[in-house]
Design an enzyme around this catalytic site. Structure first.
Site, mmCIF file in Angstrom:
data_model
loop_
_atom_site.group_PDB
_atom_site.id
_atom_site.type_symbol
_atom_site.label_atom_id
_atom_site.label_comp_id
_atom_site.label_asym_id
_atom_site.label_seq_id
_atom_site.Cartn_x
_atom_site.Cartn_y
_atom_site.Cartn_z
ATOM 1 N N TYR A 184 14.744 7.827 9.284
ATOM 2 C CA TYR A 184 15.427 8.421 8.139
ATOM 3 C C TYR A 184 15.274 9.943 8.143
ATOM 4 O O TYR A 184 14.201 10.488 8.419
ATOM 5 C CB TYR A 184 14.849 7.880 6.831
ATOM 6 C CG TYR A 184 15.259 6.466 6.498
ATOM 7 C CD1 TYR A 184 16.592 6.097 6.462
ATOM 8 C CD2 TYR A 184 14.298 5.508 6.198
ATOM 9 C CE1 TYR A 184 16.960 4.799 6.140
ATOM 10 C CE2 TYR A 184 14.653 4.210 5.867
ATOM 11 C CZ TYR A 184 15.986 3.861 5.854
ATOM 12 O OH TYR A 184 16.347 2.579 5.538
ATOM 13 N N LYS A 203 -14.769 -4.921 -5.825
ATOM 14 C CA LYS A 203 -13.576 -4.682 -6.654
ATOM 15 C C LYS A 203 -12.406 -4.282 -5.766
ATOM 16 O O LYS A 203 -12.571 -3.968 -4.589
ATOM 17 C CB LYS A 203 -13.857 -3.592 -7.685
ATOM 18 C CG LYS A 203 -14.181 -2.233 -7.088
ATOM 19 C CD LYS A 203 -14.511 -1.218 -8.160
ATOM 20 C CE LYS A 203 -14.852 0.147 -7.549
ATOM 21 N NZ LYS A 203 -15.152 1.160 -8.568
#
Length: 386
Positions: free
Chosen positions: A252, A22
């Site tokens: 940043y 999955k």
């Protein structure tokens, strides 16, 4: 993947292996991983969603596939048409998938799930006799399994909880037998349960994170994953190198300042690729046998490392995740830094990362992953390799 499947199949024998693929095989690539696991000895594949099961069938994979939660009734006809086994835990599920089996002219394989303590999916044990009788009376179903799921098998100190779940599951099997059901497939154990509890293996074990060479939790003893190998490496090619002076700030927010004159290498991978922003300044990368610290804020598409005096040039390939046995950063380093688990790290590797699957003497290149223009050039060499 093949090695880990063979090792674990040997550990749990004579129980069979259901390989859990999955979430795109925990970020590794569901179709190539599923093929490899089946070729290496897995008898079943497990997924979370009908869409995941149908994608395996569309890729030509014919091995038995079980959807590990009761699917939405809208998926019933597709499951019946494609021969996909379903988890059923309610009368509504019996009705929906039984009707689909009758419409298709082929019975839908059903595994009844009972809740033994996880309290997420499954019928109440008190309701199991009624559910068994209802399911056995439905001609469109082939009721072939009864299963449940451990909640804390990856925490050995809490074995009393696991013992209690095992006892409840054994009682559920007795209840099912009294109601007329002797299931072909009895399964309870996940990775941790399968490797630590030989009394919980029954006919089938559902192996997930350990198939990928990773530990279910740091609390497991080392021998639980002994002999397993991390299946995935994440590598990126350096896209830029620059010199910054002492005191200059990077990325940043200017949250990191160079303590001395140094060289900064930029890698074309960021939080949009699964390198979480919360890892900023908290992990290392490996280049030419040397560890380099990541510095500054991880940005959406790029991050920076302090190369110091290491020889580094544009195009050099850096390892962000690899094999700790070779000194490379492991998935566990990231999960520890994030106060998370290995599952979340690999499941979070984004679909836009090109995945190259290695098959011994050949590589299976990423399909349809080419990126145009400068962005493609920036990201050359980056891969999540399984």
């Amino acid at each position: 993947m093949a090695h880990n499947t063979r090792v674990l199949a040997g550990v749990v024998a004579p129980a069979r292996v259901l390989a859990v693929v999955k979430a795109d095989a925990y970020g590794h690539g569901a179709v190539p991983v599923a093929r490899t696991a089946v070729a290496a000895g897995a008898s079943w594949l497990g997924v979370a969603l009908a869409e995941e099961a149908l994608a395996l069938r569309a890729a030509g994979i014919s091995a038995p596939v079980l959807i590990l939660s009761e699917p939405h009734p809208a998926a019933a006809d597709a499951c019946a048409a494609q021969g996909i086994a379903v988890t059923v835990a309610s009368r509504a599920g019996v009705q929906a998938f039984g009707a689909a089996g009758r419409r298709a002219g082929r019975r839908v394989a059903a595994h009844l799930k009972v809740d033994t303590g996880m309290h997420r999916q499954g019928c109440d044990p008190a309701d199991l006799p009624t559910l068994v009788a209802f399911a056995l009376a439905e001609p469109g179903l082939d009721v072939e399994g009864v299963w449940s799921h451990f909640a804390v098998a990856d925490e050995p100190a809490r074995h009393a909880t696991t013992d209690a779940q095992l006892a409840r599951y054994a009682a559920a099997l007795a209840t099912a037998e009294a109601a007329g059901l002797l299931p072909r497939w009895r399964h309870l154990a996940n990775s941790a349960g399968a490797t630590l509890r030989d009394d919980a293996r029954f006919d089938l074990v559902r192996l997930g994170i350990e198939l990928y060479g990773l530990a279910p939790s740091p609390e497991l003893p080392a021998e639980a994953t002994a002999g397993l190998r991390p299946a995935l490496a994440l590598r990126a090619a350096v896209s830029a190198v620059r010199t910054v002076e002492a005191g200059e700030r990077v990325s940043y927010g200017h949250r990191w300042a160079a303590p001395a004159r140094t060289r900064i290498a930029t890698l074309p991978v960021g939080y949009a690729d699964g390198v979480r922003r919360g890892l900023s300044g908290r992990f290392r990368v490996r280049l030419g046998g040397r560890d380099l610290p990541q510095v500054g804020t991880v940005t959406m598409d790029q991050l920076m490392v302090d190369a110091g005096d290491a020889p580094v040039e544009v195009g050099d390939v850096v390892t962000l995740l690899g094999d700790p046995a070779r000194g490379e950063p492991g998935v566990g380093e990231w999960s520890a830094a994030l106060d998370s688990i290995d599952y979340e790290v690999t499941c979070g590797l984004a679909g836009r990362l090109p995945r190259v699957h290695r098959h011994g003497d050949r590589d299976e290149p990423p399909a349809g992953r080419a990126r145009a223009g400068a962005d493609q050039g920036e990201r050359v060499g980056e891969e999540a390799r399984a």
